[in-house]
Design a protein around this motif. Structure first.
Motif, short mmCIF file in Angstrom:
data_model
loop_
_atom_site.label_atom_id
_atom_site.label_comp_id
_atom_site.label_asym_id
_atom_site.label_seq_id
_atom_site.Cartn_x
_atom_site.Cartn_y
_atom_site.Cartn_z
N ASN A 83 0.81 -1.21 0.00
CA ASN A 83 0.00 0.00 0.00
C ASN A 83 0.85 1.27 0.00
O ASN A 83 0.40 2.32 -0.44
CB ASN A 83 -0.93 0.01 1.22
N GLN A 84 2.05 1.15 0.53
CA GLN A 84 2.89 2.35 0.68
C GLN A 84 4.13 2.30 -0.22
O GLN A 84 5.13 2.92 0.09
CB GLN A 84 3.32 2.49 2.15
N ASN A 85 4.03 1.55 -1.31
CA ASN A 85 5.20 1.36 -2.17
C ASN A 85 5.70 2.69 -2.75
O ASN A 85 6.91 2.93 -2.85
CB ASN A 85 4.83 0.39 -3.31
N LEU A 86 4.74 3.54 -3.13
CA LEU A 86 5.14 4.82 -3.72
C LEU A 86 5.91 5.66 -2.72
O LEU A 86 6.92 6.28 -3.05
CB LEU A 86 3.88 5.56 -4.21
N GLU A 87 5.41 5.69 -1.49
CA GLU A 87 6.12 6.47 -0.47
C GLU A 87 7.53 5.92 -0.23
O GLU A 87 8.48 6.69 -0.03
CB GLU A 87 5.32 6.44 0.85
N LYS A 88 7.66 4.60 -0.30
CA LYS A 88 8.98 4.01 -0.09
C LYS A 88 9.94 4.38 -1.22
O LYS A 88 11.13 4.65 -0.99
CB LYS A 88 8.87 2.49 0.00
N MET A 89 9.41 4.41 -2.46
CA MET A 89 10.26 4.80 -3.59
C MET A 89 10.77 6.23 -3.43
O MET A 89 11.93 6.53 -3.69
CB MET A 89 9.47 4.67 -4.90
N VAL A 90 9.86 7.09 -2.98
CA VAL A 90 10.28 8.47 -2.74
C VAL A 90 11.34 8.53 -1.65
O VAL A 90 12.35 9.25 -1.75
CB VAL A 90 9.06 9.34 -2.36
N ALA A 91 11.13 7.72 -0.60
CA ALA A 91 12.11 7.70 0.50
C ALA A 91 13.45 7.17 0.03
O ALA A 91 14.52 7.69 0.40
CB ALA A 91 11.57 6.86 1.65
#
Length: 693
Positions: free
Chosen positions: A423-431
């Protein structure tokens, strides 16, 4: 997760830093007082016993070997006593055998003594009677010159008394026939009665806390061991906690002694048995945590040693029992080295919890080595660290076991975390992107710092080159020009013999000055490029100094200066011969330059002791009665950052690189250099050299 990591880091740092700070604070407080007892007199008038001062009475007591003297006899025969260090065993002295009896005495001189004083002592082997101002105030065991009537005990004792004056005569009769060496090897504390009682009560509470913690952990691990499918390591933890608890109960100063005092033989055998059985269990813990790396055979070997030693001590007398400790200490160290080696293997194999176990083990190993040195008389810190560090070690490992027991719950959390990841893959990519940028910025900063460092080193090289060119252009051109002009004068003029000798002497002086300057420049260049060879060996410093003074004899005669070598022939140093020769030549040449005609230059040495590591070193002195060095320049004479040309008493020109070069060579030879001077009176240079490898 970040908050948990910070908390976990803080947790482990607290476990490591807290005992370290406590131990260092204890040593700082213990060592804040010097050896106050000197030649049987403790002058403590500068300490206010009505305040918070607890005095550690240690130093040189007056000792009467093979005599059990009454206080009156001690005072009448005081001049016949011999010096004996306290704390120490008799085996460490030259005046007493391991077994026998003797009497200690010291006179304590106070200022404004409190109304009530307390005196605490422990570590008396193996029985004692204490007298204060002629009165018997305490006994530990029964002292007698006959071994059959002597009753051993090593319990501590606290005495409360009212001082009759500001001067106290303390007499301690000691006898030993039941330990491998007699003597007073513990601490003797003196202070205001309430403050001293508070200190001892705090120690008792600390041991009670340790005892309670061990019992709680033992019961907790025993409960885990009784659960279905539990590991045998829980039984090991419960057993070692129980053994440590029994050891804490039986050691001197235990809370148990408030209720009952056991016999010396019982305490000794139980103490030794807990040691012999407890230490090998560390191998069992190691195997339980890392069975694939640490072999089970090691566990059986060390456990076998522990069982054999435990059984043998029941067959020996108490006096012979104590001789089992040194060989078992060797076995303990062998086990410690073996466990340390395999822990590094475990770390390299990246086993779970390897680093945590390694940190805990290093703490325990430090405690074991410390306590071995403490019981052997090498250290005098007055504390046994192993029980406390073992408690921390067990506490840490118990936490590891608890964490492993909760792995099922952690696995559930990991499944939940994987769903959150989707669910939070996009946020992880940004991180991750942000992390890469931060990492690149960090690398750029590292490269920038590297370039700045290279620039500073390049500038240092350029400065060194400019210095060499400046010296060659200004300082070397003068002496060589003088030589050329005086040679022309000799060849072209009709001069008498006396003038000819004067010219030749001037040529020799200029040539010597040029040679010294060139040699210093050569070594200066090597020092700046880090290419100086260092070939140390054991050399006679007098021989080195003699060779250097011979080379400078003619220059000294030109100014009617006397050179004297007072270095004893037997004083040796571990050094590079050519380095020390250059050091002495530069220092003596410097003294010749700044000493008026008719002066004296003395080279001497002395052996001194380093108060920090108790090792000996050689201190060499070069002293002259010249013009001296102003205080504002004394701090800068060894600096290579600002080199200035100087002029001697006969207008001799100096390059200014001699003393910085001397400091460089003294440092290479593991020494230090400094100077003292008084303008118009003297200058003395001091440099040190090691006396052995």
């Amino acid at each position: 997760m970040k908050g948990k990591s910070v908390f976990r880091l803080f947790y482990w740092l607290l476990l490591i830093v807290a005992p370290s700070v406590a131990f260092l604070s204890y040593l700082s407080n213990r060592n804040s007082y010097p050896d106050l007892v000197n030649d049987g007199v403790a002058d403590i008038q500068q300490y206010d016993l009505n305040g918070d001062h607890i005095i550690h009475l240690r130093g040189t007591f007056t000792f009467f070997q093979h005599k059990l003297l009454t206080p009156n006899e001690v005072l009448s025969q005081r001049s016949t006593g011999l010096p004996m260090s306290v704390p120490s065993f008799w085996s460490e002295s030259d005046i007493m055998t391991r077994y026998g009896y003797g009497t200690y005495h010291t006179r304590i001189v106070m200022r404004n003594a409190p109304e009530y004083l307390g005196l605490y002592y422990d570590g008396v082997f193996t029985c004692a009677s204490m007298f204060i101002d002629g009165k018997l105030v305490s006994t530990v065991g029964q002292v007698d010159s006959d071994p059959k009537n002597c009753i051993p005990d090593v319990e501590s004792a606290l005495v409360m008394f009212e001082p009759e004056s500001d001067t106290i005569d303390l007499v301690i009769q000691v006898a030993n026939y039941d330990f491998r060496s007699g003597g007073v090897n513990g601490e003797i504390l003196l202070g205001e009665s309430r403050k001293l009682n508070f200190l001892l009560s705090f120690r008792m509470i600390l041991k009670g806390f340790l005892l309670g913690g061990l019992i709680i952990i033992a019961l907790f691990q025993l409960g885990n061991a009784l659960l279905p499918r539990s590991s045998y390591i829980y039984f090991i933890f419960a057993a070692i906690c129980a053994i440590l608890a029994v050891r804490v109960l039986i050691l001197k100063g235990s809370p148990l002694y408030l209720l009952y005092d056991f016999s010396y033989i019982f305490k000794l055998r139980v103490e030794y048995m807990t040691l012999f059985l407890g230490v090998p269990m560390i191998s069992a813990i190691m195997h339980g945590f890392f069975p694939k790396d640490y072999r089970k055979g090691f566990v059986f070997v060390f456990a076998g040693f522990g069982i054999v030693f435990s059984l043998v001590q029941f067959l020996l007398s108490p006096a012979n029992n104590s001789w089992l400790i040194p060989p078992f200490q060797v076995i303990t160290l062998i086990q410690g080295v073996l466990i340390t080696f395999y822990l590094f293997v475990v770390v390299l194999n990246k086993r779970p919890d390897a680093y945590v176990f390694l940190i805990g083990w290093v703490m325990v190993l430090f405690g074991l080595v410390h306590d071995i040195l403490e019981t052997s008389g090498v250290l005098d810190n007055g504390i046994q660290l192993t029980p406390y560090l073992m408690f921390l070690f067990i506490f840490v490992q118990a936490n590891i076991l608890a964490r492993r027991s909760s792995m099922a719950f952690v696995q559930v959390e990991e499944l939940s975390a994987r769903l959150n990841f989707v669910n939070q893959n996009l946020e992880k990519m940004v991180a991750e992107r942000t992390h890469r940028i931060e990492k690149q910025n960090s690398e750029l900063e590292k490269q920038s710092r590297k370039i700045d460092k290279q620039n500073r080193e390049l500038q240092k090289t350029v400065d060194s080159r400019n210095l060499v060119l400046t010296v060659i252009g200004h300082d070397l051109r003068g002496p060589i020009g003088n030589i050329s002009e005086m040679i022309d004068l000799l060849l072209s003029a009709d001069i008498d013999g006396e003038t000819q000798q004067q010219i030749l002497s001037a040529i020799r002086q200029s040539a010597t000055s040029s040679f010294t300057l060139l040699e210093n420049l050569m070594y200066w260049g090597r020092a700046q490029s880090g290419k100086i060879s260092y070939n140390p060996d054991l050399y006679s410093v007098r021989e080195i100094a003699g060779e250097a003074l011979n080379l400078l004899e003619s220059a000294a005669k030109e100014k009617n200066i006397t050179l004297e070598n007072f270095i004893p022939p037997d004083q040796m140093a571990w050094c590079d011969f050519s380095h020390v020769n250059l050091i002495i030549r530069n220092l003596v040449n410097n003294s010749i330059k700044f000493t008026d005609s008719g002066g004296h230059i003395i080279v001497s040495s002395r052996v001194r002791n380093n108060p920090q590591n108790k090792q000996k070193y050689l201190e060499v002195l070069v002293r002259d009665d010249g013009i001296g060095i102003p205080p504002e320049k004394l701090e800068m004479i060894f600096s290579s950052e600002k080199v200035e040309t100087t002029w001697g008493t006969n207008n001799e020109k100096g390059s200014g690189i001699g003393l910085p070069l001397v400091k460089e060579f003294v440092s290479i030879n593991k020494g230090q250099i400094y100077a003292r001077s008084k303008v118009g009176e003297f200058t003395t240079f001091f440099f040190t050299l090691p006396v052995k490898q």
